[in-house]
Design a protein around this motif. Structure first.
Motif, PDB file in Angstrom:
ATOM      1  N   GLU A  66       5.529 -43.834 -19.088  1.00  0.00           N
ATOM      2  CA  GLU A  66       5.783 -42.551 -18.829  1.00  0.00           C
ATOM      3  C   GLU A  66       7.538 -42.244 -19.008  1.00  0.00           C
ATOM      4  OE1 GLU A  66       4.599 -37.408 -18.478  1.00  0.00           O
ATOM      5  OE2 GLU A  66       3.997 -39.678 -17.195  1.00  0.00           O
ATOM      6  N   ARG A  67       8.373 -43.470 -18.358  1.00  0.00           N
ATOM      7  CA  ARG A  67       9.288 -42.943 -17.928  1.00  0.00           C
ATOM      8  C   ARG A  67       9.973 -44.790 -17.479  1.00  0.00           C
ATOM      9  NH1 ARG A  67      12.455 -38.271 -17.585  1.00  0.00           N
ATOM     10  NH2 ARG A  67      14.054 -39.297 -15.589  1.00  0.00           N
ATOM     11  N   TRP A  68      10.472 -44.850 -18.063  1.00  0.00           N
ATOM     12  CA  TRP A  68      11.081 -46.502 -18.037  1.00  0.00           C
ATOM     13  C   TRP A  68      12.051 -46.457 -17.927  1.00  0.00           C
ATOM     14  CZ3 TRP A  68      10.598 -50.779 -22.624  1.00  0.00           C
ATOM     15  CH2 TRP A  68      10.627 -51.828 -22.080  1.00  0.00           C
ATOM     16  N   THR A  69      12.283 -47.040 -16.291  1.00  0.00           N
ATOM     17  CA  THR A  69      13.274 -46.308 -15.718  1.00  0.00           C
ATOM     18  C   THR A  69      14.076 -47.623 -15.269  1.00  0.00           C
ATOM     19  OG1 THR A  69      12.239 -46.156 -13.349  1.00  0.00           O
ATOM     20  CG2 THR A  69      12.738 -44.336 -14.662  1.00  0.00           C
ATOM     21  N   ASN A  74      16.171 -49.846 -19.551  1.00  0.00           N
ATOM     22  CA  ASN A  74      16.140 -47.760 -19.596  1.00  0.00           C
ATOM     23  C   ASN A  74      17.558 -48.330 -20.710  1.00  0.00           C
ATOM     24  OD1 ASN A  74      17.645 -47.683 -17.656  1.00  0.00           O
ATOM     25  ND2 ASN A  74      16.161 -45.529 -17.205  1.00  0.00           N
ATOM     26  N   TYR A 100      11.849 -39.794 -22.810  1.00  0.00           N
ATOM     27  CA  TYR A 100      11.015 -40.219 -21.527  1.00  0.00           C
ATOM     28  C   TYR A 100       9.934 -39.586 -22.587  1.00  0.00           C
ATOM     29  CZ  TYR A 100      14.987 -41.681 -19.107  1.00  0.00           C
ATOM     30  OH  TYR A 100      15.886 -42.862 -18.495  1.00  0.00           O
ATOM     31  N   SER A 101       8.948 -39.397 -21.473  1.00  0.00           N
ATOM     32  CA  SER A 101       7.488 -39.244 -21.650  1.00  0.00           C
ATOM     33  C   SER A 101       6.734 -38.866 -23.037  1.00  0.00           C
ATOM     34  CB  SER A 101       7.320 -37.086 -21.464  1.00  0.00           C
ATOM     35  OG  SER A 101       7.949 -37.309 -19.700  1.00  0.00           O
ATOM     36  N   LYS A 129      12.427 -44.962 -24.755  1.00  0.00           N
ATOM     37  CA  LYS A 129      11.976 -44.349 -22.864  1.00  0.00           C
ATOM     38  C   LYS A 129      11.014 -44.562 -22.023  1.00  0.00           C
ATOM     39  CE  LYS A 129      17.164 -43.670 -22.878  1.00  0.00           C
ATOM     40  NZ  LYS A 129      17.423 -44.663 -21.960  1.00  0.00           N
ATOM     41  N   SER A 130      10.181 -44.767 -22.952  1.00  0.00           N
ATOM     42  CA  SER A 130       8.195 -44.567 -22.693  1.00  0.00           C
ATOM     43  C   SER A 130       8.002 -45.608 -23.609  1.00  0.00           C
ATOM     44  CB  SER A 130       8.061 -43.084 -22.507  1.00  0.00           C
ATOM     45  OG  SER A 130       8.321 -42.264 -23.948  1.00  0.00           O
TER      46      SER A 130
END
Length: 136
Positions: A66-69, A74, A100-101, A129-130
């Motif tokens: 959900e949040r590629w950190t 990213n 994200y999300s 981002k996700s």
């Protein structure tokens, strides 16, 4: 003695990093070497590349994120992708999102397909981002 201790610490850190990359259910990055072939992607994963035709730095995952950190993933723009997912369980399509999300632009990456992530609008690639694995 300090130099030896520093070498041991470095070796332990590197070993831990290798174990992390090899663990299932991960999202990681690595830098392609001259020995790594273009489009190299482990079975069951989706791989994103900073270069064209499966070259450059590779980021990959076999799970929805959900949040590629991961810092090295990213902050990159990707120019090509390869969905090397398997047919097991029917969850083999990937939707890559620019926010994200699971928001923003949606790039549908079909299992087995290799392709580019560039266009006239995004000539230098796109930021992901996700990621969501789905059945279609």
């Amino acid at each position: 003695m300090r130099t030896f201790r520093a070498l041991l610490t470095t070796a332990a850190t590197m070993a831990a990093g290798v174990a992390l990359v090899m663990a299932p259910g991960t999202a990681e990055a690595d830098t392609a070497t001259t020995a790594q072939k273009a489009w190299s992607c482990p079975s069951g994963y989706v791989c994103l590349y900073t270069g064209t035709a499966g070259t450059g730095q590779r980021c990959y995952t076999d799970i929805s994120i959900e949040r590629w950190t991961t810092p090295s993933c990213n902050t990159r723009k990707f120019m090509s992708s390869f969905n090397n997912g398997t047919a097991a369980g029917g969850v083999n399509h990937v939707h890559a999102y620019t926010k994200y999300s699971y928001g923003g632009g949606d790039y549908h990456l079909v299992r087995g397909n290799k392709g580019r992530l560039t266009s006239d609008e995004h000539p230098t690639g796109i930021s992901i981002k996700s990621i969501k694995w789905t059945s279609s």
